[in-house]
Enzyme design. Sequence first.
Site, PDB file in Angstrom:
ATOM      1  N   GLU A 146      -0.088  -6.919   9.130  1.00 56.44           N
ATOM      2  CA  GLU A 146      -1.193  -6.206   8.782  1.00 56.44           C
ATOM      3  C   GLU A 146      -2.624  -6.870   9.380  1.00 56.44           C
ATOM      4  O   GLU A 146      -3.553  -6.511   9.953  1.00 56.44           O
ATOM      5  CB  GLU A 146      -1.511  -6.376   7.197  1.00 56.44           C
ATOM      6  CG  GLU A 146      -2.939  -5.486   6.707  1.00 56.44           C
ATOM      7  CD  GLU A 146      -3.020  -5.834   5.159  1.00 56.44           C
ATOM      8  OE1 GLU A 146      -2.365  -6.559   4.302  1.00 56.44           O
ATOM      9  OE2 GLU A 146      -3.956  -5.120   4.541  1.00 56.44           O
ATOM     10  N   ASP A 201     -13.161  -5.230   3.260  1.00 53.84           N
ATOM     11  CA  ASP A 201     -13.527  -5.335   1.947  1.00 53.84           C
ATOM     12  C   ASP A 201     -14.142  -6.634   1.298  1.00 53.84           C
ATOM     13  O   ASP A 201     -15.108  -6.891   0.900  1.00 53.84           O
ATOM     14  CB  ASP A 201     -12.094  -5.165   0.964  1.00 53.84           C
ATOM     15  CG  ASP A 201     -11.412  -3.996   1.590  1.00 53.84           C
ATOM     16  OD1 ASP A 201     -11.901  -3.119   2.076  1.00 53.84           O
ATOM     17  OD2 ASP A 201     -10.153  -3.789   0.717  1.00 53.84           O
ATOM     18  N   TYR A 229       0.584  -0.435  -7.252  1.00 54.95           N
ATOM     19  CA  TYR A 229      -0.606  -0.734  -6.739  1.00 54.95           C
ATOM     20  C   TYR A 229      -1.899  -0.691  -7.781  1.00 54.95           C
ATOM     21  O   TYR A 229      -1.640   0.463  -8.620  1.00 54.95           O
ATOM     22  CB  TYR A 229      -1.004   0.089  -5.577  1.00 54.95           C
ATOM     23  CG  TYR A 229      -2.432   0.057  -4.948  1.00 54.95           C
ATOM     24  CD1 TYR A 229      -2.560  -0.932  -4.015  1.00 54.95           C
ATOM     25  CD2 TYR A 229      -3.561   0.934  -5.318  1.00 54.95           C
ATOM     26  CE1 TYR A 229      -3.624  -1.264  -3.548  1.00 54.95           C
ATOM     27  CE2 TYR A 229      -4.770   0.408  -4.793  1.00 54.95           C
ATOM     28  CZ  TYR A 229      -4.927  -0.554  -3.905  1.00 54.95           C
ATOM     29  OH  TYR A 229      -6.099  -0.894  -3.141  1.00 54.95           O
ATOM     30  N   TYR A 257       0.682  -1.260   0.055  1.00 51.04           N
ATOM     31  CA  TYR A 257       0.018  -0.124  -0.150  1.00 51.04           C
ATOM     32  C   TYR A 257       0.829   1.385  -0.031  1.00 51.04           C
ATOM     33  O   TYR A 257       1.060   1.729   0.905  1.00 51.04           O
ATOM     34  CB  TYR A 257      -0.933   0.005   1.296  1.00 51.04           C
ATOM     35  CG  TYR A 257      -1.593  -1.272   1.408  1.00 51.04           C
ATOM     36  CD1 TYR A 257      -2.794  -1.464   0.638  1.00 51.04           C
ATOM     37  CD2 TYR A 257      -1.569  -2.016   2.633  1.00 51.04           C
ATOM     38  CE1 TYR A 257      -3.699  -2.850   0.900  1.00 51.04           C
ATOM     39  CE2 TYR A 257      -2.338  -3.363   2.993  1.00 51.04           C
ATOM     40  CZ  TYR A 257      -3.183  -3.637   1.898  1.00 51.04           C
ATOM     41  OH  TYR A 257      -4.121  -4.495   2.070  1.00 51.04           O
ATOM     42  N   TYR A 280      -7.744 -12.414   4.720  1.00 49.14           N
ATOM     43  CA  TYR A 280      -8.132 -11.152   4.876  1.00 49.14           C
ATOM     44  C   TYR A 280      -9.097 -10.646   5.881  1.00 49.14           C
ATOM     45  O   TYR A 280      -8.931 -11.105   7.092  1.00 49.14           O
ATOM     46  CB  TYR A 280      -8.300 -10.542   3.266  1.00 49.14           C
ATOM     47  CG  TYR A 280      -8.167  -9.112   2.888  1.00 49.14           C
ATOM     48  CD1 TYR A 280      -7.192  -8.416   3.446  1.00 49.14           C
ATOM     49  CD2 TYR A 280      -9.126  -8.677   2.009  1.00 49.14           C
ATOM     50  CE1 TYR A 280      -7.029  -7.157   3.051  1.00 49.14           C
ATOM     51  CE2 TYR A 280      -9.048  -7.324   1.546  1.00 49.14           C
ATOM     52  CZ  TYR A 280      -7.993  -6.387   2.093  1.00 49.14           C
ATOM     53  OH  TYR A 280      -8.007  -5.252   1.537  1.00 49.14           O
ATOM     54  N   TRP A 281     -10.174 -10.254   5.435  1.00 48.51           N
ATOM     55  CA  TRP A 281     -11.192  -9.741   6.284  1.00 48.51           C
ATOM     56  C   TRP A 281     -12.149 -10.988   6.556  1.00 48.51           C
ATOM     57  O   TRP A 281     -13.304 -10.788   7.024  1.00 48.51           O
ATOM     58  CB  TRP A 281     -11.827  -8.476   5.702  1.00 48.51           C
ATOM     59  CG  TRP A 281     -11.253  -7.179   6.022  1.00 48.51           C
ATOM     60  CD1 TRP A 281     -10.448  -6.730   4.990  1.00 48.51           C
ATOM     61  CD2 TRP A 281     -10.778  -6.458   7.314  1.00 48.51           C
ATOM     62  NE1 TRP A 281      -9.687  -5.585   5.468  1.00 48.51           N
ATOM     63  CE2 TRP A 281     -10.168  -5.512   7.020  1.00 48.51           C
ATOM     64  CE3 TRP A 281     -11.350  -6.488   8.582  1.00 48.51           C
ATOM     65  CZ2 TRP A 281      -9.885  -4.525   7.517  1.00 48.51           C
ATOM     66  CZ3 TRP A 281     -11.045  -5.626   9.397  1.00 48.51           C
ATOM     67  CH2 TRP A 281     -10.138  -4.636   9.019  1.00 48.51           C
ATOM     68  N   GLN A 318     -13.823   6.122   3.379  1.00 46.46           N
ATOM     69  CA  GLN A 318     -13.814   5.190   4.297  1.00 46.46           C
ATOM     70  C   GLN A 318     -14.277   5.590   5.731  1.00 46.46           C
ATOM     71  O   GLN A 318     -14.530   6.555   5.901  1.00 46.46           O
ATOM     72  CB  GLN A 318     -12.307   4.727   4.420  1.00 46.46           C
ATOM     73  CG  GLN A 318     -11.678   3.782   3.454  1.00 46.46           C
ATOM     74  CD  GLN A 318     -10.303   3.371   3.719  1.00 46.46           C
ATOM     75  OE1 GLN A 318      -9.667   4.164   4.224  1.00 46.46           O
ATOM     76  NE2 GLN A 318     -10.202   2.098   3.294  1.00 46.46           N
ATOM     77  N   SER A 332      -7.209   6.639   3.668  1.00 46.30           N
ATOM     78  CA  SER A 332      -7.956   7.531   4.617  1.00 46.30           C
ATOM     79  C   SER A 332      -8.094   7.251   6.016  1.00 46.30           C
ATOM     80  O   SER A 332      -7.441   7.795   6.977  1.00 46.30           O
ATOM     81  CB  SER A 332      -9.535   7.608   4.292  1.00 46.30           C
ATOM     82  OG  SER A 332     -10.170   8.445   5.234  1.00 46.30           O
ATOM     83  N   TRP A 333      -8.777   6.084   6.291  1.00 49.04           N
ATOM     84  CA  TRP A 333      -8.696   5.643   7.956  1.00 49.04           C
ATOM     85  C   TRP A 333      -7.479   5.154   8.662  1.00 49.04           C
ATOM     86  O   TRP A 333      -7.407   5.204   9.857  1.00 49.04           O
ATOM     87  CB  TRP A 333      -9.869   4.774   8.339  1.00 49.04           C
ATOM     88  CG  TRP A 333      -9.992   3.412   7.894  1.00 49.04           C
ATOM     89  CD1 TRP A 333      -9.302   2.812   6.802  1.00 49.04           C
ATOM     90  CD2 TRP A 333     -10.772   2.368   8.418  1.00 49.04           C
ATOM     91  NE1 TRP A 333      -9.718   1.339   6.704  1.00 49.04           N
ATOM     92  CE2 TRP A 333     -10.514   1.017   7.924  1.00 49.04           C
ATOM     93  CE3 TRP A 333     -11.568   2.470   9.765  1.00 49.04           C
ATOM     94  CZ2 TRP A 333     -11.442  -0.048   8.306  1.00 49.04           C
ATOM     95  CZ3 TRP A 333     -12.125   1.045  10.317  1.00 49.04           C
ATOM     96  CH2 TRP A 333     -11.859   0.093   9.312  1.00 49.04           C
TER      97      TRP A 333
HETATM   98  C1  2M8 Z   1      -7.377  -2.651   2.592  1.00 49.90           C
HETATM   99  O1  2M8 Z   1      -8.073  -1.975   1.471  1.00 49.90           O
HETATM  100  C2  2M8 Z   1      -7.275  -1.775   0.053  1.00 49.90           C
HETATM  101  C3  2M8 Z   1      -8.449  -0.967  -0.790  1.00 49.90           C
HETATM  102  O2  2M8 Z   1      -8.807   0.014  -0.124  1.00 49.90           O
HETATM  103  C4  2M8 Z   1      -6.964  -3.027  -0.635  1.00 49.90           C
HETATM  104  O3  2M8 Z   1      -6.913  -4.083  -0.361  1.00 49.90           O
HETATM  105  O4  2M8 Z   1      -6.170  -3.024  -1.589  1.00 49.90           O
HETATM  106  C5  2M8 Z   1      -8.403  -2.655   3.634  1.00 49.90           C
HETATM  107  O5  2M8 Z   1      -7.712  -3.490   4.737  1.00 49.90           O
HETATM  108  C6  2M8 Z   1      -8.543  -1.105   4.101  1.00 49.90           C
HETATM  109  O6  2M8 Z   1      -9.418  -1.176   5.282  1.00 49.90           O
HETATM  110  C7  2M8 Z   1      -7.525  -0.561   4.251  1.00 49.90           C
HETATM  111  O7  2M8 Z   1      -7.585   0.777   4.353  1.00 49.90           O
HETATM  112  C8  2M8 Z   1      -6.334  -0.329   3.412  1.00 49.90           C
HETATM  113  C9  2M8 Z   1      -4.910   0.120   3.581  1.00 49.90           C
HETATM  114  O8  2M8 Z   1      -4.416  -0.586   4.627  1.00 49.90           O
HETATM  115  O9  2M8 Z   1      -6.070  -1.785   2.878  1.00 49.90           O
END
Ligand code: 2M8
Length: 494
Positions: A431, A194, A99, A45, A387-388, A127, A50-51
């Site tokens: 993460e 996600d 990305y 990333y 992941y989630w 977000q 944002s969050w």
């Molecule tokens: C994850 O989301 C991004 C897309 O926004 C991705 O998977 O590419 C999520 O865990 C999201 O909550 C988080 O803000 C982001 C960056 O850590 O990664």
Amino acid sequence: MSSTNNRVVRTETALGAEAQLAARARQVLRQNDMGDWTRAAPNLYPHQWSWDSAFIAIGLAHLGTRRAAKELLTLFEHQWRTGKVPHIVFNPEAPPDSYFPGPEHWACAAASPDAPPAPPYTSCLCQPPAHAIAALRVWEVAERKGGEGVDEARAFLRQIYPKLLLWHRYLMTHRDPEGSGLVTIYHPWESGTDNSPRWDAALEAVEVGDLPPYPRYDLRHVANPSERPTRADYDRYLWLVKLIKKAGCDEESIYRSHPFLVKDVLFSAIVVAANEALLEIAALVGAEAGDHTLIANWIARGHQGLNSLWDPELGLSLDYDLRAGRPLRARTVAGFAPLVAGRQSTERLETLITALESSAFTGHPWLRWPVPPSTSPLQEGFRRRSYWRGPTWPVVNWLLWWSLLRAGQSERAQRLRQASLQQLVIGGLGEYFDPFTGELLGANDQSWTAAVALDWLATQGCGALRRTATLLQPGRYETIRNGTSDPLGSVRTA
Ligand code: 2M8
């Protein structure tokens, strides 16, 4: 050695591990620091999320008020005219193949009359608004530390307050035209969780049309593709983005025609908690009385909305699919939304805690640490490494810890904090983690994980922030990565 001596040695070991974790967390934030903002993670990333930035500011607050404030102010430089804070601000220096979908994919968003000047480009999604919570925390930390940071923090609150108000107004209007107190999201990326099973049923109804081939750069940065969303998930994500772009990122058009329109219960609860923080900031900056009334009304409306999504049978709250006109029944951490919103009746609080500590969450017998899996292992679609869909997320633990403290549940909060710290000492600043083995998954050196670790380490069990100067000095201990010992366990048993 006497038992008293044993206790001293054990506590010192634990403090050593804590000091070492603090040093490592500082190192991660420094390494991901781009000057005025922080990459969410170094490889997976490389942009500003944002969050993530909100939680990062909470960690940075312990290292210096000015830099913490800058993290949020930089993000809000890219606020849209409508008040929306974009979910990603793209780093113009990131390599083009780092990305996907990157800035070129979102360039069209810049054509919207509401978009901020570009570059840098932004996405047109948003977000959960943890920002006011973070801004207040920056103030609290500065105030407790004393010194010149207090004036800096006060000036920062004055600067950010109108931007936060605009952001919350956007959520309470454009994202809630029904006036329900609940926020509508257009994409699972807006929830931040996600590929959670929360969205399975709503996504199933989305018919994906023609999509050009696209790369999955994300898969290069994880040990196993099973840790990330599937191809079918991504097809849906990109199809929804395509539809949003086709609607010119215009809220009303999206609302009319978009196939994925969901009232997100966790997002909505974070809005309530963020409005509580905003109300405190309004008082600190001497905002007009009208603002106080407005924000208090938003809070009341938010509680009403959340009450309407309570599922007594599960003892959790559920998201609501506006297109299908029905609740989305899934047992995930989002169900603890009322706990995050705060101010629940004793009965509701007890029910939530029972659910949290049941075998559906932290009481599951196979857990490595008593921290909540993102999806209950009892939920269909649970995947422990994906992941989630099952892994534990330190940032979610932080949110629940903070919520338990606010609810007066300091012992429970302390247990969650301790288990979360143990997980990070043993597992690293990853993460997310396999809930059964504690194995680090997803990105290494995730900024928001480092940030919440710093906040926990600076905060005593009772919830009071402690002076951080000594604890956050680089430790003299070797870093524990992939270790097998349990240094913080000694605190538990001492
Ligand atoms: C994850 O989301 C991004 C897309 O926004 C991705 O998977 O590419 C999520 O865990 C999201 O909550 C988080 O803000 C982001 C960056 O850590 O990664």
